[in-house]
Design a protein around this motif. Sequence first.
Motif, PDB file in Angstrom:
ATOM      1  N   SER A  31       0.823  -1.206   0.000  1.00  0.00           N
ATOM      2  CA  SER A  31       0.000   0.000   0.000  1.00  0.00           C
ATOM      3  C   SER A  31       0.858   1.258   0.000  1.00  0.00           C
ATOM      4  CB  SER A  31      -0.938   0.015   1.205  1.00  0.00           C
ATOM      5  OG  SER A  31      -1.840  -1.063   1.124  1.00  0.00           O
ATOM      6  N   ILE A  32       1.901   1.242   0.811  1.00  0.00           N
ATOM      7  CA  ILE A  32       2.794   2.399   0.855  1.00  0.00           C
ATOM      8  C   ILE A  32       3.450   2.607  -0.507  1.00  0.00           C
ATOM      9  CG2 ILE A  32       4.968   3.274   1.813  1.00  0.00           C
ATOM     10  CD1 ILE A  32       4.032   2.004   4.515  1.00  0.00           C
ATOM     11  N   THR A  33       3.888   1.530  -1.118  1.00  0.00           N
ATOM     12  CA  THR A  33       4.491   1.632  -2.450  1.00  0.00           C
ATOM     13  C   THR A  33       3.509   2.249  -3.436  1.00  0.00           C
ATOM     14  OG1 THR A  33       5.898  -0.282  -2.024  1.00  0.00           O
ATOM     15  CG2 THR A  33       5.540   0.317  -4.333  1.00  0.00           C
ATOM     16  N   PHE A  34       2.264   1.789  -3.392  1.00  0.00           N
ATOM     17  CA  PHE A  34       1.258   2.288  -4.336  1.00  0.00           C
ATOM     18  C   PHE A  34       0.920   3.762  -4.107  1.00  0.00           C
ATOM     19  CE2 PHE A  34      -0.444  -2.318  -4.262  1.00  0.00           C
ATOM     20  CZ  PHE A  34       0.525  -2.728  -5.165  1.00  0.00           C
ATOM     21  N   VAL A  35       0.750   4.174  -2.846  1.00  0.00           N
ATOM     22  CA  VAL A  35       0.350   5.568  -2.589  1.00  0.00           C
ATOM     23  C   VAL A  35       1.521   6.538  -2.669  1.00  0.00           C
ATOM     24  CG1 VAL A  35      -1.682   4.945  -1.236  1.00  0.00           C
ATOM     25  CG2 VAL A  35       0.442   5.496  -0.058  1.00  0.00           C
ATOM     26  N   SER A  36       2.737   6.062  -2.435  1.00  0.00           N
ATOM     27  CA  SER A  36       3.899   6.951  -2.520  1.00  0.00           C
ATOM     28  C   SER A  36       4.024   7.555  -3.907  1.00  0.00           C
ATOM     29  CB  SER A  36       5.180   6.199  -2.171  1.00  0.00           C
ATOM     30  OG  SER A  36       5.222   5.909  -0.801  1.00  0.00           O
ATOM     31  N   ASP A  37       3.656   6.779  -4.899  1.00  0.00           N
ATOM     32  CA  ASP A  37       3.693   7.274  -6.282  1.00  0.00           C
ATOM     33  C   ASP A  37       2.648   8.345  -6.539  1.00  0.00           C
ATOM     34  OD1 ASP A  37       5.746   5.517  -6.818  1.00  0.00           O
ATOM     35  OD2 ASP A  37       4.445   3.987  -7.687  1.00  0.00           O
ATOM     36  N   LYS A  38       1.653   8.436  -5.693  1.00  0.00           N
ATOM     37  CA  LYS A  38       0.534   9.364  -5.902  1.00  0.00           C
ATOM     38  C   LYS A  38       0.754  10.729  -5.274  1.00  0.00           C
ATOM     39  CE  LYS A  38      -1.942   6.319  -8.024  1.00  0.00           C
ATOM     40  NZ  LYS A  38      -2.304   6.498  -9.415  1.00  0.00           N
ATOM     41  N   THR A  39       1.664  10.826  -4.329  1.00  0.00           N
ATOM     42  CA  THR A  39       1.863  12.103  -3.641  1.00  0.00           C
ATOM     43  C   THR A  39       3.116  12.811  -4.146  1.00  0.00           C
ATOM     44  OG1 THR A  39       2.027  13.211  -1.507  1.00  0.00           O
ATOM     45  CG2 THR A  39       3.101  11.075  -1.684  1.00  0.00           C
ATOM     46  N   ASP A  90       4.128  15.531  -2.223  1.00  0.00           N
ATOM     47  CA  ASP A  90       4.559  16.196  -1.001  1.00  0.00           C
ATOM     48  C   ASP A  90       5.745  15.429  -0.395  1.00  0.00           C
ATOM     49  OD1 ASP A  90       4.435  16.409   2.101  1.00  0.00           O
ATOM     50  OD2 ASP A  90       3.291  18.143   1.386  1.00  0.00           O
ATOM     51  N   GLU A  91       6.884  16.109  -0.273  1.00  0.00           N
ATOM     52  CA  GLU A  91       8.098  15.460   0.221  1.00  0.00           C
ATOM     53  C   GLU A  91       7.972  15.011   1.678  1.00  0.00           C
ATOM     54  OE1 GLU A  91      10.733  14.310  -1.473  1.00  0.00           O
ATOM     55  OE2 GLU A  91       9.568  14.967  -3.213  1.00  0.00           O
ATOM     56  N   GLN A  92       7.306  15.792   2.499  1.00  0.00           N
ATOM     57  CA  GLN A  92       7.135  15.416   3.903  1.00  0.00           C
ATOM     58  C   GLN A  92       6.279  14.148   4.016  1.00  0.00           C
ATOM     59  OE1 GLN A  92       5.583  18.517   6.417  1.00  0.00           O
ATOM     60  NE2 GLN A  92       5.853  17.310   8.274  1.00  0.00           N
ATOM     61  N   MET A  93       5.222  14.063   3.221  1.00  0.00           N
ATOM     62  CA  MET A  93       4.376  12.867   3.211  1.00  0.00           C
ATOM     63  C   MET A  93       5.187  11.664   2.718  1.00  0.00           C
ATOM     64  SD  MET A  93       1.415  11.245   3.533  1.00  0.00           S
ATOM     65  CE  MET A  93      -0.153  12.027   3.297  1.00  0.00           C
ATOM     66  N   LYS A  94       5.980  11.868   1.683  1.00  0.00           N
ATOM     67  CA  LYS A  94       6.810  10.770   1.167  1.00  0.00           C
ATOM     68  C   LYS A  94       7.791  10.277   2.230  1.00  0.00           C
ATOM     69  CE  LYS A  94       6.600  11.604  -3.742  1.00  0.00           C
ATOM     70  NZ  LYS A  94       7.209  11.119  -4.955  1.00  0.00           N
ATOM     71  N   GLU A  95       8.374  11.212   2.983  1.00  0.00           N
ATOM     72  CA  GLU A  95       9.303  10.837   4.055  1.00  0.00           C
ATOM     73  C   GLU A  95       8.585  10.035   5.135  1.00  0.00           C
ATOM     74  OE1 GLU A  95      11.600  14.101   5.611  1.00  0.00           O
ATOM     75  OE2 GLU A  95      12.069  14.795   3.580  1.00  0.00           O
ATOM     76  N   GLU A  96       7.383  10.470   5.491  1.00  0.00           N
ATOM     77  CA  GLU A  96       6.605   9.752   6.509  1.00  0.00           C
ATOM     78  C   GLU A  96       6.290   8.333   6.022  1.00  0.00           C
ATOM     79  OE1 GLU A  96       5.087   8.568   9.775  1.00  0.00           O
ATOM     80  OE2 GLU A  96       5.825  10.617   9.665  1.00  0.00           O
ATOM     81  N   LEU A  97       5.856   8.220   4.783  1.00  0.00           N
ATOM     82  CA  LEU A  97       5.538   6.906   4.214  1.00  0.00           C
ATOM     83  C   LEU A  97       6.789   6.032   4.135  1.00  0.00           C
ATOM     84  CD1 LEU A  97       3.048   8.001   1.412  1.00  0.00           C
ATOM     85  CD2 LEU A  97       2.480   6.798   3.540  1.00  0.00           C
ATOM     86  N   SER A  98       7.913   6.630   3.806  1.00  0.00           N
ATOM     87  CA  SER A  98       9.174   5.892   3.741  1.00  0.00           C
ATOM     88  C   SER A  98       9.569   5.362   5.121  1.00  0.00           C
ATOM     89  CB  SER A  98      10.267   6.798   3.186  1.00  0.00           C
ATOM     90  OG  SER A  98      11.490   6.122   3.130  1.00  0.00           O
ATOM     91  N   SER A  99       9.357   6.177   6.150  1.00  0.00           N
ATOM     92  CA  SER A  99       9.644   5.751   7.520  1.00  0.00           C
ATOM     93  C   SER A  99       8.744   4.579   7.922  1.00  0.00           C
ATOM     94  CB  SER A  99       9.440   6.923   8.477  1.00  0.00           C
ATOM     95  OG  SER A  99       9.550   6.503   9.809  1.00  0.00           O
ATOM     96  N   GLN A 100       7.468   4.681   7.582  1.00  0.00           N
ATOM     97  CA  GLN A 100       6.535   3.589   7.883  1.00  0.00           C
ATOM     98  C   GLN A 100       6.949   2.318   7.134  1.00  0.00           C
ATOM     99  OE1 GLN A 100       2.426   4.747   7.319  1.00  0.00           O
ATOM    100  NE2 GLN A 100       2.674   6.577   8.589  1.00  0.00           N
ATOM    101  N   TYR A 101       7.371   2.477   5.905  1.00  0.00           N
ATOM    102  CA  TYR A 101       7.807   1.335   5.087  1.00  0.00           C
ATOM    103  C   TYR A 101       8.966   0.618   5.783  1.00  0.00           C
ATOM    104  CZ  TYR A 101       8.940  -1.290   0.850  1.00  0.00           C
ATOM    105  OH  TYR A 101       9.162  -2.300  -0.061  1.00  0.00           O
ATOM    106  N   ALA A 102       9.938   1.391   6.256  1.00  0.00           N
ATOM    107  CA  ALA A 102      11.096   0.802   6.941  1.00  0.00           C
ATOM    108  C   ALA A 102      10.669   0.056   8.202  1.00  0.00           C
ATOM    109  CB  ALA A 102      12.108   1.898   7.280  1.00  0.00           C
ATOM    110  N   GLN A 103       9.719   0.609   8.942  1.00  0.00           N
ATOM    111  CA  GLN A 103       9.251  -0.035  10.171  1.00  0.00           C
ATOM    112  C   GLN A 103       8.516  -1.339   9.859  1.00  0.00           C
ATOM    113  OE1 GLN A 103       7.127   2.985  12.419  1.00  0.00           O
ATOM    114  NE2 GLN A 103       8.811   4.409  12.121  1.00  0.00           N
ATOM    115  N   TYR A 104       7.717  -1.335   8.794  1.00  0.00           N
ATOM    116  CA  TYR A 104       7.065  -2.583   8.372  1.00  0.00           C
ATOM    117  C   TYR A 104       8.124  -3.622   8.002  1.00  0.00           C
ATOM    118  CZ  TYR A 104       2.197  -0.925   8.052  1.00  0.00           C
ATOM    119  OH  TYR A 104       0.935  -0.463   8.332  1.00  0.00           O
TER     120      TYR A 104
END
Length: 160
Positions: free
Chosen positions: A39-47, A49-63
Amino acid sequence: MILPNLIILILGGVKNMDENINLTILNEIGKATRMGLSSITFVSDKTEDEQMKEELSSQYAQYGKILDKVNTQFEKYGEIPDEEPMMDKMMAWTGVQMNTLTDKSNSHIAELMSQGNLMGMIEAQKLLNHSPNMEPEVKNILNEFITLQNNNIEQMKKYL
């Protein structure tokens, strides 16, 4: 009577059932974690916003860290985790595509991610509440997954 005997087996009256409960829980965490990664991979392509991308990237690493722990536990049991069915991946991708077709705003993406995290948290909490005989290592991973889901929701609230 069959029902009480079944309950005893389900609640860990037999060592093999304990293993099966632990493997079932690990499989569920693994599936939910892989769904989060997808899901993170799919939505990261849609945003954009760099801050949102960073947040999603952090969540990805935690998963990813949780998935590593799940895989380590599977090795301990000498088992291989179930693979996520391709149909589930395709449905998740299609869902993201449809949900972001007309609205790619941070608010909408945060809402989608929060909904997914909430569903994962609910299912994980059910496993925690109904599996008292799971091994401590499995319980720790499950609790870590629940905490991650809660934290992800909190992080997404600022984008709503």
